[in-house]
Motif scaffolding. Structure first.
Motif, PDB file in Angstrom:
ATOM      1  N   THR A   1      -9.815 -38.379  50.071  1.00 33.39           N
ATOM      2  CA  THR A   1     -10.568 -38.376  48.822  1.00 33.39           C
ATOM      3  C   THR A   1      -9.641 -38.233  47.625  1.00 33.39           C
TER       4      THR A   1
ATOM      5  N   LYS B   1      -6.090 -40.806  45.060  1.00 31.92           N
ATOM      6  CA  LYS B   1      -5.795 -41.373  43.739  1.00 31.92           C
ATOM      7  C   LYS B   1      -5.230 -40.259  42.884  1.00 31.92           C
TER       8      LYS B   1
ATOM      9  N   SER C   1     -10.797 -38.172  41.105  1.00 32.24           N
ATOM     10  CA  SER C   1     -10.454 -38.152  42.513  1.00 32.24           C
ATOM     11  C   SER C   1     -10.045 -36.749  42.954  1.00 32.24           C
TER      12      SER C   1
ATOM     13  N   ALA D   1     -13.540 -40.863  45.234  1.00 32.62           N
ATOM     14  CA  ALA D   1     -12.656 -41.363  46.287  1.00 32.62           C
ATOM     15  C   ALA D   1     -12.319 -42.830  46.036  1.00 32.62           C
TER      16      ALA D   1
END
Lengths: 475, 527
Positions: A141, A144, A150, A232
């Protein structure tokens, strides 16, 4: 048959996950696509092994790892969805700058956890598998790293997920205290033979429902879902919407189906699930109406679909539950594939406004996404309709008429927000500049495979139904 | 196995739609000619149904039956005297609508034609399906092309109209789906076999208590589609916003699906509930007749005037159906065809006007007949047909309906007749304001009369209007045995149900003969 072969699919996946992790060090950044190819090849090999084992029923570790047809079918579903996710990720991770080596490794580890879950009849092992799945999921998740959403999603998922695990372990402890076992068959035997059920056992079972309900995103344990789905990376969202759900429903089937079959004198659990199902269908669909972000809409839609799946569980119709999951896999993966298609370097188009006029500009994406949305809404002749038909008709046969009426009205609400996306795609003039990277053969492969799946399952699913019936007859 | 003519008629348009996908969208005329050719071919093949139809039997003909998904879900098609003409009406109007949108649709012609062809498959499928699963699949699948037709090619408020249309229709049909599930499970519990065959359900008698709920679910779905009085609000929006061809199909055929649903499903399946709700249904139909007519009188927009006239006319048709006698029933079916022709034609006429001036308001017109004399003649014929002038088709239908209603109840007949008076009122008044008087609008000054293409698609309708008015027996005699059979079924089943005791909640009785057949079928399957 007690055989080391039972470990084979799992070993392949774990081995290749570790191999990918090591290989990454030796590969240049531009060549990281090879990792995806390697993962894909081994996922296919693993799926092939599953097919070879179909009539074998191998087990190992005193039966704590059991590869019966039920486990194999679910393993196959999990591998298929992971394969789709790998295909979807190939271009995406370099475009969105999440091109880290651990991406594929974590993905494979996550699915290995899910495979452990579906192929064990022991709750302790199941929770182990769930932890492997969950911890990899938390990391995925937050991949990023430069995106606040994220990281926020990862923290939320992690904190709430730990609570869920705590519930599960506490529930298991209570069940163990009552029945002196962690094996599902023994626990069920305890429930069936004990004339005077202890409150402890019932609470334990309730806690187990809550723990898995969290992973499936049943209302009221769904709070994390929209944020995590939004934060995510999108292929991972697609993964979350199918893999943990499939695995947890496999366990629900293993636990609850024998319950319904024998005289289970306490109706408490039945009504608990009934209520959760109604809440999930109604809240999921109602809240989705207000969303303007497509990923959030799909998040709430996946919550609502978990509600329909619970209806199948309550209707005691395993084969229609598994059929629904199979159809859901194709239509949801397809929808996410189309969402992923609408992106370019460092930019994803996720607001409804971005979708205005897309349908005529990119006809293939428009047509396929429309078909997946219509299938999610339950229009014939797609698989989504047939799946709902089977689920609701067997629920009526079980006398659950009020539940079915609530269910169909909830799906009426869902028609509105699914059609809203189509309205934007076809009936509004483009309001924002949208240009996307079109050359992405892997993604189009996913789109067309899912399209084929949705239509095949809607028009002529007999072969799949035969397999499903074989698989669930073992419960 | 004979030639599967019903499948061909049903799926030929779909095949045409798939063919169109592969044709370059720049070649618009190729696309149009192909679509026209496909619909014409479908019509010609469907004529074969008429000429080979055996009018002496009420049983379904040209039956096709094969196993599809198991658990009673079968591919089962057939037509009788009731559905025959509705299929023909659809295949007859389809080429006309394609011709009418030749220049009306300027953008995205390819997608438009694809959706039109898909729509035709859906509609015909509804009329020929004899398995409830198959019926429901067509019933719902047909919504999708209509949704796009209104939503993409519609007017200013197209999105509102199309969503409203879909949601209204789906409320009814989803509850009907639950009722279908109930029938499905009741049959399974009574016999131990799965079936969704309509005729198996005909042979099953349900207790009156259950019938009420099931009837309400079915009736809601069909009443929304017809539309009957309180459920009609989607209709003016959808009609006004839809492109001409969409309005034509909507008025001419889709509304008939609701009435057809009553005839085919709601009446014979739940006769005792029908008897119980009869006063209620009759009152709703009467309100529809008068309210629709009154609303039509005050409309400023030509298209919504015709839309409300549909509400009024469909009210008469429903009133005739609920009179439950042969004359009224045949009149209702005949009137369904008439309404399809005349209202469809009126929408075409409005479309012709709209294409020239891009306004639908009555006050923007005036004196059109001076500029378009040929058009005025056509318009007048369509209007007279809708009003029911003797010698034209509308007269036969209305007279039969009203005779039948009179037989059932004199007061209803008197109230029902108002539909004729009102329709004469609003149509003639509209005609006067649009076609006569001085020319106020500059646009009207530049109007050109009908071109050859427009005349080509209006002439067949005029021919049919006269034909059906002069030789009604060519149509009515084909319906006789089906209608009589339907009424017998309703009356007989009502009698048996009211004789049986009310003790059990769910009482399922299967005719001995049907059960034997079922067992035989089962044996064959096990072999």
């Amino acid at each position: 048959m007690n055989s080391f072969f039972a470990l084979f699919p799992l070993l392949i996946i774990v081995f290749i996950a570790l191999a990918v992790l090591i290989l990454e060090v030796f590969l240049k950044r531009e060549n990281r696509d090879y990792l995806a190819y390697i993962s894909l090849v081994f996922l296919v090999i693993c799926a092939f092994v599953c097919i070879q084992f179909w009539n074998k029923a191998y087990y190992y570790f005193d039966g704590n790892l059991l590869l019966d047809q039920f486990a194999l079918f679910f393993t196959f579903i999990l591998l298929l969805s992971t394969g789709f996710v790998v295909l979807l990720s190939m271009k995406y991770i370099s475009l969105q700058d999440v091109n880290y080596g651990e991406f594929y490794a974590l993905l494979l580890l996550a699915v290995s956890g899910a495979i452990i879950m579906v192929s064990s009849p022991d709750l302790l092992v199941i929770i182990l598998g769930l932890e492997v799945l969950s911890i990899s999921s938390y990391a995925l998740t937050g991949l990023k790293r430069k995106d606040e959403l994220s990281s926020e999603a990862a923290i939320k998922y992690f904190l709430l997920g730990s609570f869920a695990t705590a519930f599960l372990l506490f529930g298991l402890a209570l069940l163990y205290g009552a029945s002196h076992s962690t094996g599902i068959p023994t626990i069920i035997r305890y429930f069936n033979t004990e004339t005077d059920l202890s409150l402890m056992a019932l609470i334990g079972l309730g806690l187990i429902v809550i723990g898995f309900g969290f992973k499936i995103a049943l209302v009221p344990f769904h709070m994390w879902t929209p944020d995590v789905y939004q934060g995510a990376p999108t292929p991972i969202t697609a993964f979350f919407s199918v893999v943990p759900k499939a695995a947890c429903f496999a366990i629900f089937l293993r636990i609850f189906y024998p319950f319904w079959k024998t005289a289970f004198d306490s109706q408490a659990i039945f009504w608990l699930l009934w209520g959760i199902s109604v809440l999930t269908m109604v809240v999921g669909n109602l809240v989705a109406l207000r969303q303007t972000n497509v990923k959030r809409i799909l998040a709430y839609s996946s919550i609502a679909h978990a509600g329909y799946l619970l209806v199948a569980l309550l209707a005691q119709d395993n084969s229609s539950l598994v059929f629904y999951l199979t159809v859901y896999l194709f239509m949801n993966m397809g929808a996410f594939a189309a969402v992923i298609a609408l992106s370019k370097k460092d930019k994803e188009y996720l607001e409804l406004e971005d979708y205005s006029g897309i349908g005529f500009k990119y006809p293939w994406i428009g047509v396929t996404l429309s078909i997946f949305l219509l299938s999610l809404a339950g229009f014939p002749p797609t698989g989504g309709f047939l799946a709902k038909f089977y689920v609701f008709s067997s629920a009526v046969r079980q006398g659950l008429v009020p539940l079915v009426i609530i269910g169909v009205l909830a799906s009426l609400i869902s028609v509105y927000y699914y059609l809203r996306i189509i309205v934007h795609m076809y009936m509004r003039e483009p309001s924002r500049e949208v240009d996307i990277v079109v050359e992405n053969p892997a993604l189009f492969l996913v789109l067309f495979l899912c399209l084929y799946g949705v239509l095949q399952l809607g028009l002529y699913p007999r072969n799949i139904l035969v397999l499903i019936n074989q698989a669930v007859s073992l419960l | 196995m004979n030639f599967p003519i019903l499948s061909v008629v049903t799926f030929l348009p779909l095949a045409g739609a798939i063919l169109l996908i592969f044709i370059n969208k720049k070649k618009e005329n190729h696309l149009r000619y192909i679509a026209l050719g496909i619909t014409l071919l479908t019509f010609i093949i469907s004529l074969f149904l008429y000429f080979n139809f055996n009018s002496s039997t009420p049983d379904p003909q040209f039956v096709e039956k094969s196993v599809w998904l198991g658990y009673g879900i079968k591919y089962h098609m057939g037509i009788d005297g009731i559905s025959l003409f509705l299929v023909l009406l659809t295949t007859f109007l389809m080429p006309i609508t394609i011709l009418s949108s030749w220049t009306y649709i300027k953008k995205r012609t390819k997608e438009y034609l694809i959706f039109m062809l898909m729509l035709e498959t859906g509609i015909i499928g509804v009329f020929v399906a004899l398995n409830l699963f198959l019926f429901y699949v067509f019933w719902e699948a047909m919504l999708i092309p209509m949704y796009f037709l209104i939503g993409v090619w519609g007017g200013h408020r197209k999105i509102y109209a199309t969503i409203k249309y879909v949601l209204f229709t789906m409320v009814g049909s989803l509850l009907m789906l639950v009722a279908i599930f109930y029938l499905y499970s009741a049959y399974y519990k009574a016999t131990g076999t799965y079936s969704l065959n309509l005729f198996d359900f005909y042979n099953m008698s349900l207790s009156p208590g259950i019938q009420i709920w099931l009837f309400l679910a079915f009736a809601l779905a069909f009443a929304i589609k017809v539309p009957m009085f309180p459920f009609h609000t989607w209709l003016p929006d959808a009609h006004v916003e839809a492109p001409t061809a969409g309005s034509v199909i909507l008025a001419a055929v889709l509304l008939k699906m609701g009435a057809y649903g009553f005839l085919r499903f709601a009446l014979p399946l739940f006769p005792s509930a029908v008897i119980k709700f009869l006063p209620f249904l009759v009152v709703l139909s009467l309100i529809g007749i008068i309210y629709g007519g009154m609303m039509a009188l005050i409309q400023k927009d030509v298209k919504s005037l015709v839309a409300y006239s549909s509400v009024s006319h469909m009210g008469l048709i429903m009133l005739a159906i609920f009179s439950l006698n042969t004359e009224a029933m045949e009149g209702a079916i005949y009137q369904m065809l008439n309404h399809g022709l005349s209202t469809g034609a009126l929408f075409l006429a409005v479309g012709i006007l709209y294409e020239r001036s891009h306004t639908r308001l009555i006050k923007d017109y005036g004196g059109v007949s001076k500029k378009m004399p040929v058009f005025a003649a056509f318009f007048l014929i369509f209007m007279l047909s809708s009003v029911g002038l003797p010698g034209l088709n509308g007269f036969i239908g209305e007279v039969l309906c009203i005779f039948g209603i009179f037989k059932a109840n004199k007061i209803f007949a008197i109230l029902g007749v108002t539909t004729v008076i009102l329709s004469a009122g609003y149509l003639f008044w509209m005609f006067q304001r649009v076609m006569h008087g001085p020319i106020i609008n500059d646009k009207v000054q530049s109007f050109k009369d009908l071109n050859k293409r427009e005349i080509a698609y209006l002439v067949p309708i005029v021919i049919m209007i006269f034909w059906m008015g002069i030789f009604p027996n060519m149509f009515l005699r084909k319906m006789d045995s089906s209608v009589t059979h339907l009424l017998n079924m309703v009356n007989k089943k009502e009698a048996t149900v009211s004789q049986t005791q009310k003790g059990e909640d769910l009482l399922v009785k299967i005719d001995d003969q049907a059960l034997e057949e079922k067992n035989k079928e089962k044996e064959e399957q096990t072999r």
